[in-house]
Design a protein around this motif. Sequence first.
Motif, short mmCIF file in Angstrom:
data_model
loop_
_atom_site.label_atom_id
_atom_site.label_comp_id
_atom_site.label_asym_id
_atom_site.label_seq_id
_atom_site.Cartn_x
_atom_site.Cartn_y
_atom_site.Cartn_z
N ASN A 81 -4.92 18.64 14.21
CA ASN A 81 -5.85 17.52 14.34
C ASN A 81 -7.13 18.01 15.00
O ASN A 81 -7.23 19.19 15.37
N LYS A 82 -8.10 17.15 15.13
CA LYS A 82 -9.38 17.58 15.70
C LYS A 82 -9.22 18.11 17.11
O LYS A 82 -9.91 19.06 17.52
N GLY A 83 -8.30 17.53 17.88
CA GLY A 83 -8.14 17.96 19.26
C GLY A 83 -9.18 17.37 20.18
O GLY A 83 -9.75 16.30 19.93
N THR A 84 -9.43 18.05 21.29
CA THR A 84 -10.42 17.70 22.32
C THR A 84 -10.26 16.24 22.77
O THR A 84 -9.19 15.83 23.18
N ASP A 85 -11.32 15.42 22.67
CA ASP A 85 -11.25 14.02 23.07
C ASP A 85 -11.97 13.17 22.03
O ASP A 85 -12.57 13.71 21.09
N PRO A 86 -11.96 11.85 22.16
CA PRO A 86 -12.54 11.01 21.11
C PRO A 86 -14.03 11.21 20.90
O PRO A 86 -14.52 11.11 19.77
N GLY A 87 -14.77 11.50 21.97
CA GLY A 87 -16.22 11.50 21.87
C GLY A 87 -16.85 12.79 21.43
O GLY A 87 -17.95 12.79 20.85
N ASP A 88 -16.20 13.92 21.71
CA ASP A 88 -16.81 15.21 21.41
C ASP A 88 -16.71 15.49 19.92
O ASP A 88 -15.62 15.46 19.34
N PHE A 89 -17.87 15.76 19.28
CA PHE A 89 -17.94 16.03 17.84
C PHE A 89 -17.22 14.92 17.09
O PHE A 89 -16.37 15.15 16.23
N ASN A 90 -17.58 13.68 17.41
CA ASN A 90 -16.82 12.54 16.89
C ASN A 90 -17.01 12.29 15.40
O ASN A 90 -16.32 11.46 14.82
N THR A 91 -17.92 13.01 14.75
CA THR A 91 -18.06 12.86 13.30
C THR A 91 -16.91 13.49 12.54
O THR A 91 -16.76 13.28 11.34
N ILE A 92 -16.07 14.27 13.24
CA ILE A 92 -14.85 14.80 12.60
C ILE A 92 -13.76 13.73 12.58
O ILE A 92 -12.86 13.77 11.73
N ASN A 93 -13.81 12.76 13.48
CA ASN A 93 -12.75 11.75 13.56
C ASN A 93 -12.48 11.08 12.22
O ASN A 93 -11.32 10.99 11.79
N PRO A 94 -13.50 10.55 11.53
CA PRO A 94 -13.19 9.91 10.24
C PRO A 94 -12.74 10.89 9.16
O PRO A 94 -12.05 10.50 8.22
N ILE A 95 -13.11 12.16 9.29
CA ILE A 95 -12.68 13.14 8.30
C ILE A 95 -11.17 13.34 8.37
O ILE A 95 -10.47 13.35 7.35
N GLU A 96 -10.62 13.50 9.59
CA GLU A 96 -9.19 13.74 9.70
C GLU A 96 -8.37 12.50 9.37
O GLU A 96 -7.20 12.60 9.02
#
Length: 573
Positions: A81-96
């Motif tokens: 998964n993206k890892g880290t936290d919700p806010g960092d590089f959050n444009t990956i969130n919808p991709i995963e």
Amino acid sequence: MKSIKIKVGVIAASCIMMFAVSCDDYLEVLPTGQLGQAQLVTLAGIDQSLIAVYSQVNGRNLRMASPSNWVWGSIRGGDANKGTDPGDFNTINPIERFETDAVNVNPAENWRGLYEGIARANNVLRLLIDKGPDVTDADVVRITAQARFLRGHFYFQLKRNFNNTPYVDETVDYKNGIEDVVNNQDLWPFIEADFMYAAENLPSTQSQVGRVNEWAAKTYLAKTYLYQDKFSEAKTLFDAIIADGMTSNGKKYGLVPYYDDVFRGGNENHEESIWAYQSAAGTGSVNNANPEFDLNFPYNTLPGNCCGFFAPSFTFVNSFRTDASGLPLLDNSYNDPGNRVKNDMNITSADPFTPDTGNLDPRVDHTVGRRGLPYLDWEDHKGSVWIRKQDWAGPYSPKKYVYEKSEEAGFLDTSSWTPGYTGINIMILRFADVLLMAAEAEIELGNLEAARGYVNRVRERAMNSALMRDNGNMAANYKVSLYNSAWSDSDMARKAVRFERKLELGMEGHRFYDLVRWDTVQEEMDRYFALEGVMLPAQMAGAKFTDKHKLLPIPQGQIDLLGPDVLIQNPGF
């Protein structure tokens, strides 16, 4: 370390005025920092332009165009998964979560980076048309073959991500208008043509190890055939590569004896590396280092010290569970409660924890950092204090392409904001991948025993893990074995080869593309989200795969530039 030195510098012109020089002559000087056409069409100028194409393979400040495909291939494929936290590089969130849209900046960055590479390759081919007198016909063939290989690579990546995109080669003249940039042509024939030219015209070895050779081109062409289900054509090339192929520096292709040495900086350009992006640390420019994983180190500790991205998934780790004989669970029962790998989720680093004691393929611990087990040669993984936000990312850390403590002096570049830039090469094509692709082709052609032989070569190397060597004493919970019974069922053989790719090539950017071409992506991602949604509800609850996300959307900004009738959006976006 880098074998083709890529340096971006300013070429300054010195002007010495003589008393007899006229004012007009004085004004006719080249702009400072700019090369003129006469300089570019020399052999040196063209070769430097070619090196600029090699440089773009790594994306050059466009992280989402990098060849590791850690987002596009591994995160979308369920390795991580993206890892880290919700806010960092959050444009990956919808991709995963397969919720990305045409205005997301990351597909646009991938598009821009790949077309920048194509533009650079086309520029080299244009310079060859007006070549200077010191450029021989042999030079033209040699340079053209490399430029076309690299252009084929960029288009291959575009094809997998976006399907058909505008095909632009060195003959396109934008003065003719925008009709040349439509996306209604199949890219595969163009990709094949570039790799075929490269395969027919590149030497079998190169004086500089970073440059592509005949065998790299044949490998990429065979992979292109495999993606189109041209199994006979692929088999012919795979047979030749396996029997006769050599690395650019003249080593016979083979498997590195120990899996733990495949991704080490001190062992790079080995016999398994068919084509790798060459990286170097400590050159004075961080642009020469590998920026692929600067975000993807364990959080708040060395190595890297940032930022906890690219966290291996529960499903991926569970996949390394083996049965009593040491074979994988091909019935997909690895996510069943009784087979899941014990982890330290929701257990603080201050609390006691004992790692899993069940049967596991040892490659899990060469790929994934787990609590209580050695993290390379640094120290035992500390658990939650090494995870930026465990309830978001889960309990695991990536291991591949992470520098060891013993490699820190030679492979760590400290000239940027984080000690995560390294001199470790990224392999784009490696021999284990070739063996498993060849196994696929053999199965589809009815040669099941040949496929079993290739898979067993890969598994035999896994049996030679450092975790199992230890003076001949096998660790109790590591168990991996060969397929000793003949393969007579093609469905079972397919499952075995596909599962082996998951284990052997995990976290290397292959998984999502494999699932799409096998047409198993829906069932695999349904299985993935069924567990990850429960284990990581903040990040994954409610996520699901839908068919349109087999492709990325054409970036809306590109459509806005050209118009929707010229650049047609992928279905569903």
